[in-house]
Design a protein around this motif. Structure first.
Motif, PDB file in Angstrom:
ATOM      1  N   SER A  89       1.307  -0.845  -0.284  1.00  0.00           N
ATOM      2  CA  SER A  89      -0.072  -0.130   0.062  1.00  0.00           C
ATOM      3  C   SER A  89       0.870   1.212  -0.126  1.00  0.00           C
ATOM      4  N   GLY A  90       0.877   1.823  -1.336  1.00  0.00           N
ATOM      5  CA  GLY A  90       1.174   3.108  -1.023  1.00  0.00           C
ATOM      6  C   GLY A  90       2.042   3.074  -1.463  1.00  0.00           C
ATOM      7  N   HIS A  91       3.041   2.038  -2.217  1.00  0.00           N
ATOM      8  CA  HIS A  91       4.309   2.128  -3.211  1.00  0.00           C
ATOM      9  C   HIS A  91       4.408   1.068  -4.263  1.00  0.00           C
ATOM     10  N   LEU A  92       3.549   1.163  -5.165  1.00  0.00           N
ATOM     11  CA  LEU A  92       3.215  -0.023  -5.815  1.00  0.00           C
ATOM     12  C   LEU A  92       4.561   0.341  -6.960  1.00  0.00           C
ATOM     13  N   SER A  93       5.334  -0.462  -7.303  1.00  0.00           N
ATOM     14  CA  SER A  93       6.418  -0.393  -8.403  1.00  0.00           C
ATOM     15  C   SER A  93       6.297  -0.306  -9.555  1.00  0.00           C
ATOM     16  N   GLY A 106       2.812   5.030 -15.371  1.00  0.00           N
ATOM     17  CA  GLY A 106       3.540   4.284 -15.827  1.00  0.00           C
ATOM     18  C   GLY A 106       3.611   3.069 -14.502  1.00  0.00           C
ATOM     19  N   VAL A 107       2.327   3.172 -13.741  1.00  0.00           N
ATOM     20  CA  VAL A 107       2.486   1.601 -13.178  1.00  0.00           C
ATOM     21  C   VAL A 107       2.205   0.151 -13.509  1.00  0.00           C
ATOM     22  N   PRO A 108       2.902  -0.682 -14.188  1.00  0.00           N
ATOM     23  CA  PRO A 108       2.680  -1.858 -14.990  1.00  0.00           C
ATOM     24  C   PRO A 108       1.617  -2.553 -14.313  1.00  0.00           C
ATOM     25  N   TYR A 109       0.567  -3.621 -14.446  1.00  0.00           N
ATOM     26  CA  TYR A 109       0.007  -4.133 -13.427  1.00  0.00           C
ATOM     27  C   TYR A 109      -0.539  -5.004 -14.001  1.00  0.00           C
ATOM     28  N   ALA A 110      -1.127  -5.548 -13.819  1.00  0.00           N
ATOM     29  CA  ALA A 110      -1.952  -7.511 -14.028  1.00  0.00           C
ATOM     30  C   ALA A 110      -3.042  -7.894 -12.677  1.00  0.00           C
ATOM     31  N   VAL A 111      -4.461  -7.799 -13.194  1.00  0.00           N
ATOM     32  CA  VAL A 111      -5.457  -8.136 -12.265  1.00  0.00           C
ATOM     33  C   VAL A 111      -6.334  -9.738 -12.347  1.00  0.00           C
ATOM     34  N   PHE A 112      -5.721 -10.261 -11.388  1.00  0.00           N
ATOM     35  CA  PHE A 112      -6.953 -11.667 -10.710  1.00  0.00           C
ATOM     36  C   PHE A 112      -7.567 -12.030 -10.067  1.00  0.00           C
ATOM     37  N   ASN A 146      10.817  -0.799 -22.586  1.00  0.00           N
ATOM     38  CA  ASN A 146       9.411  -0.079 -21.547  1.00  0.00           C
ATOM     39  C   ASN A 146      10.048   0.148 -20.752  1.00  0.00           C
ATOM     40  N   GLU A 147      10.421   1.712 -19.864  1.00  0.00           N
ATOM     41  CA  GLU A 147      11.440   1.654 -19.171  1.00  0.00           C
ATOM     42  C   GLU A 147      10.175   1.991 -17.593  1.00  0.00           C
ATOM     43  N   SER A 148       8.884   1.725 -17.790  1.00  0.00           N
ATOM     44  CA  SER A 148       8.167   1.714 -17.321  1.00  0.00           C
ATOM     45  C   SER A 148       8.136   0.185 -16.073  1.00  0.00           C
ATOM     46  N   LEU A 149       8.376  -0.538 -17.099  1.00  0.00           N
ATOM     47  CA  LEU A 149       8.335  -2.516 -16.915  1.00  0.00           C
ATOM     48  C   LEU A 149       9.963  -3.006 -16.568  1.00  0.00           C
ATOM     49  N   ILE A 150      10.789  -1.852 -16.400  1.00  0.00           N
ATOM     50  CA  ILE A 150      12.841  -2.858 -16.126  1.00  0.00           C
ATOM     51  C   ILE A 150      13.388  -1.498 -16.017  1.00  0.00           C
ATOM     52  N   ALA A 151      13.688  -1.416 -14.769  1.00  0.00           N
ATOM     53  CA  ALA A 151      14.555  -0.435 -14.917  1.00  0.00           C
ATOM     54  C   ALA A 151      16.269  -0.003 -15.628  1.00  0.00           C
ATOM     55  N   VAL A 152      16.827  -0.210 -16.433  1.00  0.00           N
ATOM     56  CA  VAL A 152      18.044  -0.237 -16.765  1.00  0.00           C
ATOM     57  C   VAL A 152      19.366   0.914 -15.805  1.00  0.00           C
ATOM     58  N   VAL A 153      20.168   0.249 -15.643  1.00  0.00           N
ATOM     59  CA  VAL A 153      20.709   0.767 -14.705  1.00  0.00           C
ATOM     60  C   VAL A 153      22.412   0.331 -16.008  1.00  0.00           C
TER      61      VAL A 153
END
Length: 385
Positions: free
Chosen positions: A260-264, A301-307, A377-384
């Motif tokens: 809660s409050g910090h979805l990646s 930009g938060v990627p998600y899926a719901v079941f 897609n940078e919203s799905l993976i952080a590239v270092v």
């Protein structure tokens, strides 16, 4: 539950015969399997009607949260506890007709059950504290009834017996005995053999923190979040986590409240959750509350899926919480990876529905993982770098 239903069926030979005929025509002499469960509508109606007349929980309490007047006639002061008799609710002639005292499974068929007014049928209790094992108990009772009627003819030990009630924590028939006579020409039921030959072994749940640091290198982290009271949603979450390494991902499993409050925004957030009388699971309430209080594009930009796990027996609130989470997240800017999945625990295709949705999920996530670096897609993976 089964004792009362057995009593009513033995007192109503026509209903008894319909149950046996349905079992014989659907099972065809074979042991009952999951795909049979939603093909036994008369047994479902018998169980609903039996619980209407003989709810094992006879009474429940509610508390007035404000001063109110019921029907503009009865004043109830805030904080007052009111006891409601389920037997009176279930035998209301205004809802069930002048024959409300009679055992009549047909009143639960052909859409009549779904058309009942809210709270007209509540044998499993009321509100957020209603029986959390309802779906499991319902499935067990269906399997038991079908198997018993397939294998035995039942008769009362005392043909003159009339129902007497014994009350302890719940209510049950008192001094009610039956004789079970094996039916002719019915093959013996060998449960172990059937399971071994016909049912796949379940995948063992794997710990979600046993991957080494090297194993996780180069893999996208998937956040698997669940809201669960009865265990189904958590089990599905664990399944996704255990499959992740085989799909080229690493997974972290936790409750919805913990997120809660910090979805990646840098990892896919896979949400598996259920509704209980229209309310969130005990470990998802804070998440839903905080989500509902958002007002802007906080989840951009938060990627998600719901079941969503649910039970269509709760007609008015089926899938309410999964649907609410899905809609709010999209409205607040989150990026839906695939359409929300639904599983009905009251049906025989509950696990099949999840399997199909999970397959689509891995296909979608695989497209992200395999995308060339220049179109990641940078919203799905952080590239270092």
């Amino acid at each position: 539950m089964l004792s009362f239903i057995t009593y009513e069926l033995l007192k109503n030979p026509a209903a008894y015969a319909k149950v046996r005929n349905e079992v014989d025509s659907v099972l065809k002499g074979e042991p009952i399997r999951p795909e049979h469960l939603n093909k036994l509508p008369y047994i479902t109606a018998v169980m609903r009607e039996g619980l209407r007349l003989h709810s094992t929980v006879p009474i429940f309490a509610v508390e007035a949260i404000d001063d109110t007047a019921l029907l503009n006639k009865y004043f109830i002061q805030k904080g007052t506890h009111v006891l409601l008799q389920i037997a009176s609710i279930h035998r209301d002639p205004a809802v069930y007709g002048d024959d409300a005292e009679l055992f009549k499974p047909e009143r639960m068929l052909d859409g009549k059950f779904e058309a009942l007014p809210p709270k007209a049928w509540i044998p499993f209790g009321n509100g957020a504290r209603a029986c959390i094992g309802r779906a499991f108990a319902w499935q067990e009772a269906t399997i038991a009834l079908a198997t018993i009627f397939q294998r035995f003819d039942l008769v009362m030990a005392d043909s003159s017996y009339d129902l007497k009630i014994k009350q302890t924590l719940t209510i049950k028939p008192d001094e009610f005995y039956i004789r079970a006579i094996p039916r002719a020409n019915v093959a013996p039921l060998i449960i172990g053999k059937h399971i071994k030959e016909n049912l796949p072994m379940p995948k063992p749940l794997q710990p979600t923190t046993n991957s080494s640091k090297n194993d996780a290198e180069g893999k996208i982290m998937v956040n698997v979040l669940y809201g669960s009271n009865t265990g189904s949603s958590e089990a599905f979450a664990q399944r996704i986590a255990s499959s992740a390494p085989l799909k080229g991902f690493t997974a972290r499993v936790s409750t919805l409240d913990s997120a809660s409050g910090h979805l990646s925004p840098n990892s896919p957030n896979i949400i598996i959750t259920a509704s209980f009388e229209g309310q969130p699971a005990d470990n998802a309430g804070h998440f839903v509350e905080d989500l509902s209080n958002l007002s802007g594009s906080e989840l951009k930009g938060v990627p998600y899926a719901v079941f969503g796990c649910g039970n269509k027996e709760w007609v008015l609130t089926y899938q309410r919480v999964p649907r609410l989470i899905d809609e709010i997240m999209e409205k607040r800017g989150a990026e839906r990876l695939l359409e929300r999945g639904e599983g009905d625990a009251a049906g025989s295709e509950f696990f099949d529905a999840f399997d199909a949705w999970e397959a689509k999920l891995w296909t979608t996530l695989g497209e992200v993982r395999l995308a060339p670096p220049y179109i990641i897609n940078e919203s799905l993976i952080a590239v270092v770098v």
